[in-house]
Design a protein around this motif. Structure first.
Motif, PDB file in Angstrom:
ATOM      1  N   ILE A  35       0.854  -1.179   0.000  1.00 31.12           N
ATOM      2  CA  ILE A  35       0.000   0.000   0.000  1.00 31.12           C
ATOM      3  C   ILE A  35       0.896   1.238   0.000  1.00 31.12           C
ATOM      4  O   ILE A  35       1.745   1.395   0.882  1.00 31.12           O
ATOM      5  N   ALA A  76       1.611   4.877   0.690  1.00 35.26           N
ATOM      6  CA  ALA A  76       1.115   5.972   1.528  1.00 35.26           C
ATOM      7  C   ALA A  76       2.189   7.028   1.728  1.00 35.26           C
ATOM      8  O   ALA A  76       2.223   7.716   2.745  1.00 35.26           O
ATOM      9  N   ASP A 101      -1.631  12.150   6.840  1.00 35.18           N
ATOM     10  CA  ASP A 101      -1.841  10.894   6.130  1.00 35.18           C
ATOM     11  C   ASP A 101      -3.308  10.749   5.736  1.00 35.18           C
ATOM     12  O   ASP A 101      -4.175  10.615   6.607  1.00 35.18           O
ATOM     13  N   LEU A 106      -7.573   3.760   5.387  1.00 36.14           N
ATOM     14  CA  LEU A 106      -6.583   2.698   5.236  1.00 36.14           C
ATOM     15  C   LEU A 106      -7.154   1.330   5.594  1.00 36.14           C
ATOM     16  O   LEU A 106      -6.810   0.320   4.968  1.00 36.14           O
ATOM     17  N   ILE A 154      -7.049  -1.993   3.278  1.00 39.98           N
ATOM     18  CA  ILE A 154      -6.511  -3.280   3.742  1.00 39.98           C
ATOM     19  C   ILE A 154      -7.543  -4.387   3.562  1.00 39.98           C
ATOM     20  O   ILE A 154      -7.222  -5.493   3.100  1.00 39.98           O
ATOM     21  N   LEU A 211       3.111  -1.726   4.104  1.00 42.34           N
ATOM     22  CA  LEU A 211       2.736  -0.334   3.898  1.00 42.34           C
ATOM     23  C   LEU A 211       3.988   0.478   3.624  1.00 42.34           C
ATOM     24  O   LEU A 211       4.944   0.432   4.395  1.00 42.34           O
ATOM     25  N   ASN A 212       3.991   1.213   2.504  1.00 38.33           N
ATOM     26  CA  ASN A 212       5.091   2.136   2.215  1.00 38.33           C
ATOM     27  C   ASN A 212       4.723   3.509   2.762  1.00 38.33           C
ATOM     28  O   ASN A 212       3.735   4.111   2.357  1.00 38.33           O
ATOM     29  N   PHE A 259       1.256   4.055  12.409  1.00 42.48           N
ATOM     30  CA  PHE A 259       0.535   2.974  11.728  1.00 42.48           C
ATOM     31  C   PHE A 259       0.557   1.673  12.529  1.00 42.48           C
ATOM     32  O   PHE A 259       0.162   0.629  12.005  1.00 42.48           O
ATOM     33  N   VAL A 292       6.123  -1.523   7.891  1.00 45.82           N
ATOM     34  CA  VAL A 292       6.150  -0.188   7.298  1.00 45.82           C
ATOM     35  C   VAL A 292       7.494   0.000   6.600  1.00 45.82           C
ATOM     36  O   VAL A 292       8.552  -0.110   7.223  1.00 45.82           O
ATOM     37  N   THR A 338       0.743  -3.025  -6.180  1.00 44.73           N
ATOM     38  CA  THR A 338       0.604  -1.832  -5.353  1.00 44.73           C
ATOM     39  C   THR A 338      -0.812  -1.277  -5.431  1.00 44.73           C
ATOM     40  O   THR A 338      -1.507  -1.430  -6.439  1.00 44.73           O
ATOM     41  N   SER A 386      -3.187   4.327  -0.713  1.00 45.51           N
ATOM     42  CA  SER A 386      -3.827   4.326   0.604  1.00 45.51           C
ATOM     43  C   SER A 386      -5.051   5.227   0.683  1.00 45.51           C
ATOM     44  O   SER A 386      -5.766   5.215   1.683  1.00 45.51           O
TER      45      SER A 386
END
Length: 211
Positions: free
Chosen positions: A8, A10, A21, A33, A37, A49-50, A58, A65, A97, A100
């Motif tokens: 994901i 973000a 965010d 988010l 998910i 999660l990027n 998070f 992450v 990918t 988010s």
């Protein structure tokens, strides 16, 4: 091909939402988010999660992450690279990918991308929709609207991507076209499946769509 891992993206700075965010904004009774998910997790073997900055914000989501390895926010490709490096460590062939801030993306995102990749030496496919919904997004030569944060990416090309980013390439389609990237077409009869929350008005619209 092994079942892909999911990442994901973000890493954006959400300037039109006043910073912060977007994925943590509430939609219904849970963060955007969480909606992402719940749609993504059933389609992939594992999920990460990027995001940049303090990963603790998070922690409640229970996902790894992954920060960008290329500094100064060079765009979504930096997040793709972070995901590819993570996936390579897991022994995965590819990642998919998703953004988010896009809570209603297709529940068949991954199978459609994989189908479009059949026959490719290195699976590289971007999601696309017919022209006319959002003319501001990346349009291909075929007239389709490409959605660069929704794609299938091969771990085998991660070092090539790293070199491209270090050379200053930040536009997704420049790199994907260089490597023969394809498009997977998603229907829009029920509206734009890749509608994302960029502004406060978009968040109001998302609440209407959820209802």
């Amino acid at each position: 091909m092994k079942h892909p891992l999911g990442v994901i993206l973000a890493g954006g700075r959400a300037t039109r939402m006043g910073g912060g965010d977007k994925g943590l904004l509430p939609l219904g009774n849970k963060p955007i988010l969480t909606h992402v998910i719940e749609r993504f997790e059933p389609q992939v073997a594992a999920l990460a999660l990027n995001a940049n900055g303090d990963p603790a914000r998070f922690s409640s989501f229970g996902l790894p992450v992954l920060p960008d390895s290329i500094v100064d926010f060079p765009g979504p490709l930096a997040g793709v690279l972070a995901g590819l490096d993570w996936a390579a460590e897991q022994g995965a062939d590819c990642i998919v990918t998703a953004a988010s801030d896009t809570p209603f993306f297709p529940c068949d995102l991954v199978p459609r991308l994989l189908l479009s990749a059949e026959g490719q030496d290195h699976p590289l496919v971007l999601a696309a929709t017919p022209r006319g919904l959002e003319k501001t997004k990346s349009m291909s030569r075929s007239g389709l609207i490409r959605h660069p944060t929704f794609g299938l990416w091969p771990t085998a090309l991660r070092d090539d991507l790293r070199a491209a980013l270090q050379d200053g390439i930040s536009k997704v389609v420049i790199w994907t076209e260089k490597h023969g990237g394809r498009e997977a077409l998603f229907p829009t009869e029920a509206g734009d499946p890749f509608f994302n929350v960029n502004t406060p008005e978009d968040l109001i619209r998302a609440e209407e769509l959820l209802a």
